[in-house]
Scaffold this motif. Structure first.
Motif, mmCIF file in Angstrom:
data_model
loop_
_atom_site.group_PDB
_atom_site.id
_atom_site.type_symbol
_atom_site.label_atom_id
_atom_site.label_comp_id
_atom_site.label_asym_id
_atom_site.label_seq_id
_atom_site.Cartn_x
_atom_site.Cartn_y
_atom_site.Cartn_z
ATOM 1 N N UNK A 163 4.044 -8.264 -3.733
ATOM 2 C CA UNK A 163 4.063 -6.826 -3.401
ATOM 3 C C UNK A 163 4.012 -5.931 -4.655
ATOM 4 N N UNK A 164 4.870 -6.152 -5.653
ATOM 5 C CA UNK A 164 4.848 -5.247 -6.816
ATOM 6 C C UNK A 164 3.516 -5.297 -7.563
ATOM 7 N N UNK A 165 2.939 -6.492 -7.638
ATOM 8 C CA UNK A 165 1.640 -6.662 -8.296
ATOM 9 C C UNK A 165 0.580 -5.820 -7.579
ATOM 10 N N UNK A 166 0.525 -5.970 -6.253
ATOM 11 C CA UNK A 166 -0.462 -5.224 -5.465
ATOM 12 C C UNK A 166 -0.193 -3.717 -5.545
ATOM 13 N N UNK A 167 1.087 -3.342 -5.472
ATOM 14 C CA UNK A 167 1.427 -1.915 -5.505
ATOM 15 C C UNK A 167 0.949 -1.269 -6.809
ATOM 16 N N UNK A 168 1.092 -1.977 -7.919
ATOM 17 C CA UNK A 168 0.611 -1.459 -9.209
ATOM 18 C C UNK A 168 -0.907 -1.294 -9.205
ATOM 19 N N UNK A 169 -1.607 -2.280 -8.631
ATOM 20 C CA UNK A 169 -3.076 -2.179 -8.570
ATOM 21 C C UNK A 169 -3.485 -0.984 -7.704
ATOM 22 N N UNK A 170 -2.770 -0.784 -6.585
ATOM 23 C CA UNK A 170 -3.071 0.354 -5.708
ATOM 24 C C UNK A 170 -2.823 1.659 -6.459
ATOM 25 N N UNK A 171 -1.704 1.724 -7.168
ATOM 26 C CA UNK A 171 -1.373 2.932 -7.930
ATOM 27 C C UNK A 171 -2.499 3.271 -8.904
ATOM 28 N N UNK A 217 0.827 -1.209 0.000
ATOM 29 C CA UNK A 217 0.000 0.000 0.000
ATOM 30 C C UNK A 217 0.864 1.264 0.000
ATOM 31 N N UNK A 218 1.823 1.384 0.942
ATOM 32 C CA UNK A 218 2.700 2.562 0.883
ATOM 33 C C UNK A 218 3.494 2.627 -0.418
ATOM 34 N N UNK A 219 3.905 1.449 -0.935
ATOM 35 C CA UNK A 219 4.663 1.450 -2.189
ATOM 36 C C UNK A 219 3.798 1.984 -3.334
ATOM 37 N N UNK A 220 2.536 1.573 -3.372
ATOM 38 C CA UNK A 220 1.618 2.077 -4.399
ATOM 39 C C UNK A 220 1.439 3.579 -4.292
ATOM 40 N N UNK A 221 1.325 4.070 -3.048
ATOM 41 C CA UNK A 221 1.171 5.511 -2.824
ATOM 42 C C UNK A 221 2.418 6.251 -3.312
ATOM 43 N N UNK A 222 3.600 5.666 -3.024
ATOM 44 C CA UNK A 222 4.854 6.284 -3.477
ATOM 45 C C UNK A 222 4.963 6.263 -5.004
ATOM 46 N N UNK A 223 4.537 5.150 -5.613
ATOM 47 C CA UNK A 223 4.609 5.060 -7.078
ATOM 48 C C UNK A 223 3.831 6.202 -7.705
ATOM 49 N N UNK A 224 2.638 6.482 -7.154
ATOM 50 C CA UNK A 224 1.797 7.541 -7.721
ATOM 51 C C UNK A 224 2.399 8.915 -7.462
ATOM 52 N N UNK A 281 9.459 13.012 -7.846
ATOM 53 C CA UNK A 281 10.867 12.719 -7.589
ATOM 54 C C UNK A 281 11.293 11.697 -8.620
ATOM 55 N N UNK A 282 11.909 12.191 -9.681
ATOM 56 C CA UNK A 282 12.188 11.343 -10.823
ATOM 57 C C UNK A 282 13.087 10.170 -10.463
ATOM 58 N N UNK A 283 14.136 10.459 -9.691
ATOM 59 C CA UNK A 283 15.092 9.414 -9.332
ATOM 60 C C UNK A 283 14.414 8.280 -8.581
ATOM 61 N N UNK A 284 13.665 8.640 -7.542
ATOM 62 C CA UNK A 284 12.997 7.638 -6.712
ATOM 63 C C UNK A 284 11.969 6.864 -7.531
ATOM 64 N N UNK A 285 11.260 7.581 -8.435
ATOM 65 C CA UNK A 285 10.235 6.926 -9.231
ATOM 66 C C UNK A 285 10.846 5.895 -10.176
ATOM 67 N N UNK A 286 11.968 6.272 -10.789
ATOM 68 C CA UNK A 286 12.633 5.333 -11.697
ATOM 69 C C UNK A 286 13.093 4.110 -10.906
#
Lengths: 330, 226
Positions: free
Chosen positions: B110-118, B40-47, B57-62
């Protein structure tokens, strides 16, 4: 009151430099409703984003009650924003919150005690006439009711200025009237300064004390309604009291005059006084009569028969406080 | 009637089925919990680290999106699971059993869920975020009071999908020492060729997935006021 001084916003779009706001200045006194009218692309949206500081202006200042907002530090920005309550075109309510919870949102942000929140929310809901809908979700409300919630929410942080961005553009004419009446009544009760940004001339006619015309990022005309209307050559005057531009081809010979006057300026019944004083026929070709603010305004096109003493009639009209434009006849 | 008789007497069903079911529940439960806690926090950060987010934050997003999430998601789960055995050993002291399997299940999901959250968060209109900012919200308040509550129906749906996926993955994890219904079906159903065990396992998995989906949809409807 709100004062905007020489606001500029310039941004880069690829290689192009776009000047979205090119030195906008305006001043609105407390208790006044000021309309900013412009077509799409005139810079309205950019102006709203700069006034709410969602975008930082490139230069210039925005001050509310002599407190500067545009050049504050990031930390003070949130407090500064609370001085301007904002009403959006589509209300932008939170769908997961009831009416009461939406109105409570700005109070929650600063940790207002629960009892205080409840008291304030119920007072605001009463002000906008939504007490029976306190527990309804936005999806259960009509467009006009949602906008009322938006107004109550904007007022809950006790702002000095109410900024309305196209508040009625998504509403039908009857609901538009109701929302404008509500804005006027909260202005009266709370002595708010109100800025309405719109593309609808009707909103200016119904609600505004003064108006600015925004075009290509500049304010090209501004002033009290009575003042801008009195200038027949002005664009706002032409938009507020429209007159057909072309004269019909089959018009009988004679002289055509456009008369512009307000109910308080003209000391005599204008048309009949011409007929009586100069013993001539007067033919009314077109006209509009509007109630703007506290005054009635008329823009009337008349035709006088050949041989009438145009100079004397014009002089008589000017003496009576009527602005006269002699139209070219073919 | 041999088949039904077999159902009642086969020790693979009478003795091994219940513990295997519990192991599957354990794997799915532990992995689902940690997937949500981290994802969940990872999805929030991705967005929000992306362009136009609250804290671009381009660096962190990449790093998060391009490297961690995309690379993890592009490795087939079976391979990811095997390659993570050393990590499981390091974290829980063994490479066998449902708890060890939960390590690779969690990391794989985790990455799968984070993408869905995003994606769910992206559906929250920019107007609502603007409104919250204009009212004086901090960025954290925008996340907690606007983004997550407004996207909650979508987030619940993402959790449902993730749990269903985890049930499937957990069966695969059974093959490399995780235990559970997957191993039962493989050992008894495939290696010992006992169709009854295979059938019963499949029926249980299908019912489990149905149940999760029904409960998930029900909760999502409950929190959806749109």
């Amino acid at each position: 009151m709100i004062t905007v001084t020489d606001l500029r916003k310039v941004y880069q779009q690829g290689d192009r430099t776009v000047v979205a706001l090119d030195g906008v200045s305006l001043h609105v006194d407390a208790g006044q409703i000021h309309g900013i009218i412009g077509h799409s692309g005139a810079g309205k949206s950019t102006l709203v984003r700069c006034l709410t500081l969602l975008d930082r202006p490139t230069s210039g200042s925005v001050s509310v009650n002599n407190k500067e907002l545009a050049n504050v530090s990031d930390a003070d920005l949130r407090t500064a924003r609370r001085r301007i309550g904002m009403v959006f075109q589509h209300a932008n309510l939170m769908d997961s919150r009831t009416t009461a919870q939406n109105v409570a949102f700005p109070l929650e942000l600063i940790g207002t005690p629960k009892a205080k929140v409840a008291e304030k929310v119920s007072a605001l809901l009463e002000l906008v006439g939504l007490t029976p809908f306190a527990d309804a979700y936005p999806s259960q409300l009509s467009g006009g009711q949602r906008q009322r919630v938006g107004i109550a929410r904007a007022l809950s942080s006790d702002p000095d200025v109410l900024l309305c961005d196209e508040p009625t553009s998504a509403l039908d004419p009857k609901t538009t009237d109701e929302i404008l009446e509500l804005i006027k009544s909260v202005r009266d009760r709370l002595n708010l300064t109100v800025l309405i940004i719109t593309h609808e001339m009707n909103v200016v006619k119904q609600a505004c004390d003064s108006v600015s015309l925004l075009e290509a990022g500049r304010i090209v005309e501004h002033g009290d309604i009575a003042k801008v209307v009195a200038d027949p050559a002005g664009r706002l005057s032409q938009a507020l009291l429209p007159m057909p531009g072309e004269l019909p081809d089959d018009l009988p010979a004679g002289t055509v005059l456009d008369l512009l006057y307000s109910g308080t300026q003209a000391t005599e019944p204008v048309i009949s006084s011409i007929a009586r004083t100069f013993n001539t026929d007067v033919n009314v070709l077109a006209g509009s009569v509007e109630h703007l603010g506290e005054h009635q305004f008329a823009h009337i096109r008349i035709q006088l028969p050949e041989g009438a003493d145009i100079d004397a009639i014009t002089k008589h009209l000017l003496g009576n406080g009527v602005a006269v434009t002699v139209k070219e006849t073919k | 009637m041999d088949f039904f008789n077999d159902l009642m007497t086969n020790p693979g069903i009478t003795k091994a089925m219940w513990p295997a079911f519990l192991e599957t529940m354990q794997m799915t439960g532990i992995s689902a919990l940690f997937t949500v806690v981290v994802g969940l926090p990872l999805g929030i950060l991705l967005l929000n680290t992306a362009r136009g987010g609250l804290t671009p934050n381009r660096g962190l997003n990449v790093l998060l999106s391009g490297i961690i999430v995309n690379i993890t998601r592009s490795i087939p789960f079976a391979i990811l699971m095997v390659s993570l055995i050393p990590l499981a050993t390091l974290l829980v002291g063994t490479s066998l059993g449902p708890i060890a399997a939960s390590v690779s299940l969690t990391i794989g999901t985790i990455p799968f869920f984070a993408r869905l959250v995003e994606t769910a968060l992206r559906d929250v209109s920019a107007g609502k975020i603007d409104a919250a900012l204009v009212m004086g919200s901090t960025r954290m308040q925008v996340v907690r009071k606007v983004l997550v509550p407004e996207a909650l129906p979508g987030i619940i749906a993402a959790m449902t999908t993730t749990i269903v996926t985890l049930i499937g993955y957990s069966a695969m994890a059974g093959l490399v020492g995780g235990g559970g219904l997957g191993r039962l079906a493989y050992n008894y159903g495939f290696q010992r060729y006992e169709p009854a065990i295979m059938v019963v396992t499949i029926v249980i998995m299908v019912l489990l997935v149905q149940l999760v989906q029904i409960i998930g949809d029900w909760i999502a409807r409950l929190v959806d006021h749109r």
